[in-house]
Write an enzyme that holds these catalytic residues in place. Structure first.
Site, PDB file in Angstrom:
ATOM      1  N   LYS A   1       0.579 -12.165  -6.341  1.00  0.00           N
ATOM      2  CA  LYS A   1       0.261 -13.452  -6.964  1.00  0.00           C
ATOM      3  C   LYS A   1       1.594 -14.106  -7.303  1.00  0.00           C
ATOM      4  O   LYS A   1       2.597 -13.419  -7.528  1.00  0.00           O
ATOM      5  CB  LYS A   1      -0.527 -13.277  -8.270  1.00  0.00           C
ATOM      6  CG  LYS A   1      -1.961 -12.793  -8.118  1.00  0.00           C
ATOM      7  CD  LYS A   1      -2.895 -13.932  -7.756  1.00  0.00           C
ATOM      8  CE  LYS A   1      -4.348 -13.444  -7.753  1.00  0.00           C
ATOM      9  NZ  LYS A   1      -5.276 -14.538  -7.379  1.00  0.00           N
TER      10      LYS A   1
ATOM     11  N   TYR B   1       6.397  -6.790  -6.680  1.00  0.00           N
ATOM     12  CA  TYR B   1       6.704  -5.871  -5.581  1.00  0.00           C
ATOM     13  C   TYR B   1       8.203  -5.884  -5.261  1.00  0.00           C
ATOM     14  O   TYR B   1       8.839  -4.826  -5.130  1.00  0.00           O
ATOM     15  CB  TYR B   1       5.895  -6.278  -4.355  1.00  0.00           C
ATOM     16  CG  TYR B   1       6.027  -5.347  -3.174  1.00  0.00           C
ATOM     17  CD1 TYR B   1       5.359  -4.124  -3.133  1.00  0.00           C
ATOM     18  CD2 TYR B   1       6.798  -5.704  -2.066  1.00  0.00           C
ATOM     19  CE1 TYR B   1       5.466  -3.275  -2.043  1.00  0.00           C
ATOM     20  CE2 TYR B   1       6.919  -4.872  -0.969  1.00  0.00           C
ATOM     21  CZ  TYR B   1       6.239  -3.662  -0.960  1.00  0.00           C
ATOM     22  OH  TYR B   1       6.356  -2.828   0.135  1.00  0.00           O
TER      23      TYR B   1
ATOM     24  N   GLY C   1      -1.585   5.549   7.273  1.00  0.00           N
ATOM     25  CA  GLY C   1      -0.524   4.568   7.509  1.00  0.00           C
ATOM     26  C   GLY C   1       0.848   5.188   7.649  1.00  0.00           C
ATOM     27  O   GLY C   1       1.034   6.203   8.324  1.00  0.00           O
TER      28      GLY C   1
ATOM     29  N   ASN D   1       6.917   7.671  -0.723  1.00  0.00           N
ATOM     30  CA  ASN D   1       6.331   6.623   0.106  1.00  0.00           C
ATOM     31  C   ASN D   1       5.222   5.862  -0.615  1.00  0.00           C
ATOM     32  O   ASN D   1       4.959   4.704  -0.289  1.00  0.00           O
ATOM     33  CB  ASN D   1       5.774   7.235   1.393  1.00  0.00           C
ATOM     34  CG  ASN D   1       4.875   6.283   2.146  1.00  0.00           C
ATOM     35  OD1 ASN D   1       5.335   5.298   2.726  1.00  0.00           O
ATOM     36  ND2 ASN D   1       3.569   6.537   2.121  1.00  0.00           N
ATOM     37  N   ALA D   2       4.562   6.481  -1.592  1.00  0.00           N
ATOM     38  CA  ALA D   2       3.422   5.856  -2.250  1.00  0.00           C
ATOM     39  C   ALA D   2       3.810   4.514  -2.856  1.00  0.00           C
ATOM     40  O   ALA D   2       4.869   4.378  -3.470  1.00  0.00           O
ATOM     41  CB  ALA D   2       2.878   6.785  -3.333  1.00  0.00           C
TER      42      ALA D   2
END
Length: 471
Positions: free
Chosen positions: A319, A377, A244, A312-313
């Site tokens: 939810k 996130y 990616g 980048n990880a």
């Protein structure tokens, strides 16, 4: 991932149909290719009152080899270009209905110090915008408002942001518009940034504001670099590099000459090895969330050190917060944010990240605008932005820059799994009316890692096609 609508509307049949129905027609973006010229065509120059950056523009135009045409607002440009031996002419507007011939529009607004002096901006873009070709570039240059000598000057320079972001949304046709504030004395450190915003490398970066500080100008005794491979002899660590966006970052940095070390979790060992093998690069497998990982990574890099670190990880565990488990919350925060802090602490304390180095972290548009179902996130990605802003002053003494990119909707395996309606909304709700590609994020990171980007630090650059949300 394939965008069927983009492909359809750019076919002969589809193009005619969407025109008749009045549907949006996103442009196929012109991206950088090594087998095509990076800079070509005509560049129109405009200026406001007492422009102070025309010398820097002259150096840039000479360096990239483009031909300039002067708008009536930039009478000083003709004399300057003649002294520099540059090819220049007078701007002539394109005839109605004819395709635009200009590749770029540059306006020096650095001398505007009162709102009453903003009129030349209207005159320049009123006359030139229709002459700008598909996938053209708009760059406005100014002075950082916070460094202005008076409230009126601050006001006038800050007004440029509204202009540039509106131009990006009006122009369409794959055209980008960006604003570069160049600090007093930083003129000699602007070329890498201006090259990026004028080139196909910035295809999905629009509506952005970048500041270049004087204390980051390239020192006279700094090693010379080749514009074709500016990262030669530099070592770069890229986390999450197996596939990616991470694989694209590793590929672009390697193409720029860097010696890349890709890092990913042990479960991605085979994919990481395959990616790194193609780049003639090395691989490390660690779980970055493990307590011992920072020391292990530092030990693996210790012998030769590193010049560039790309965080980048990252993971998602979506939810709504009422349904989100403690493990889902903490896992995302730990990998996306806390692991970056621990790794940087280890590399900086041991001197493994060398002076003059670059740290680039991947944030997200979600960290700017928020997103339902992604409180964990968005929190982690907003925290990444906080890291960038807070660490930049502390790293300046060592000549280390730290910046972040904030991708919007990027075509990846992860976004391919989204429901159709959400996926299409993500693609169309930006000025380009399409999703970006992993290479768009990678090229932006390569610019921030560039030795000529020493004056760019503590900043967040959105790679979102000028998203209509959070932009």
């Amino acid at each position: 991932m394939n965008d069927s609508y983009l492909n359809f509307v750019n076919s002969p049949f589809g193009g005619g149909l969407v025109r008749s129905l009045g549907l949006p027609k996103p442009e196929v973006l012109r991206r950088y290719r090594a087998d095509r010229p990076e800079f070509d065509g005509l560049i129109a120059i405009g200026a406001g009152r007492e422009p102070r950056l025309l010398d820097a523009l002259a150096s840039l135009v000479a360096s990239v080899g483009m031909t300039s045409v002067a708008h009536d607002s930039a009478a000083l440009w003709v004399a300057l270009a003649n002294r520099r031996g540059l090819m220049t002419g007078r701007f002539e507007p394109a005839e109605a209905g004819s395709p635009g011939k200009l590749a770029a529009l540059l306006f020096d607004a650095s001398g505007i110090d009162d709102s009453s002096q903003l009129e030349p901006l209207h005159g320049f873009f009123h006359d030139t915008l229709r002459s700008l070709g598909k996938c053209g570039r708009i760059v406005v240059l100014g002075r950082p408002p916070e460094a202005c000598a008076s409230p009126r000057q601050w006001t006038a320079q800050r007004a440029l942001e509204g202009l540039v972001r509106s131009l990006g949304k009006e122009a369409r046709r794959g055209i980008t518009a960006n604003l570069v504030y160049i600090g007093q004395g930083a003129e000699g450190g602007a070329e890498a940034t201006l090259r990026f915003f004028l080139s196909p490398r910035s295809a999905y970066v629009s509506g952005q504001v970048v500041r270049i500080a004087a204390n980051g100008t390239i020192p006279h005794n700094a090693p010379a670099f080749d514009w074709r491979q500016p990262l030669a002899a530099r070592r770069a660590l890229v986390t999450g590099a197996a596939r990616g966006i991470g694989a694209a970052i590793a590929s672009v940095l390697a193409a720029e000459g860097a010696q890349v070390i890709g890092l990913d979790v042990p479960s991605a060992r085979d994919a990481l090895a395959a990616t790194m093998r193609q780049l003639n690069s090395s691989a490390l497998t660690f779980d970055i969330a493990a307590p011992e990982a920072p020391a292990q990574i530092a030990a693996a890099l210790d012998e030769l050190g590193v010049d560039i670190v790309v965080h980048n990880a990252g993971i998602t565990k979506d939810k709504t917060i009422a349904k989100m488990s403690d493990a889902a919350w903490q896992g995302v925060i730990d990998i996306n944010l806390s692991a970056q802090e621990r790794i940087d602490d280890a590399l900086l304390a041991g001197g493994i990240l060398r002076d003059g180095g670059r740290i680039v972290a991947v944030s997200s548009i979600s960290g700017i605008a928020g997103n339902p179902g992604q409180t964990n996130y968005a929190t982690s990605k907003a925290g990444v932005i906080g890291r960038i802003e807070s660490m930049a002053p502390h790293l300046r003494a060592r000549g280390i820059t730290i910046n972040a990119v904030a991708p919007g909707f990027i075509e990846t395996q992860m976004t391919a799994m989204l429901p159709f309606a959400i996926r299409e909304a993500g693609r169309r709700m930006n000025s380009m009316s399409q999703g970006g590609q992993p290479v768009d994020v990678a090229q932006t990171i390569a610019w921030l890692a560039h030795p000529g980007s020493a004056g760019v630090t503590g900043q967040v650059v959105r790679v979102c096609g000028q998203s209509l949300i959070g932009a």
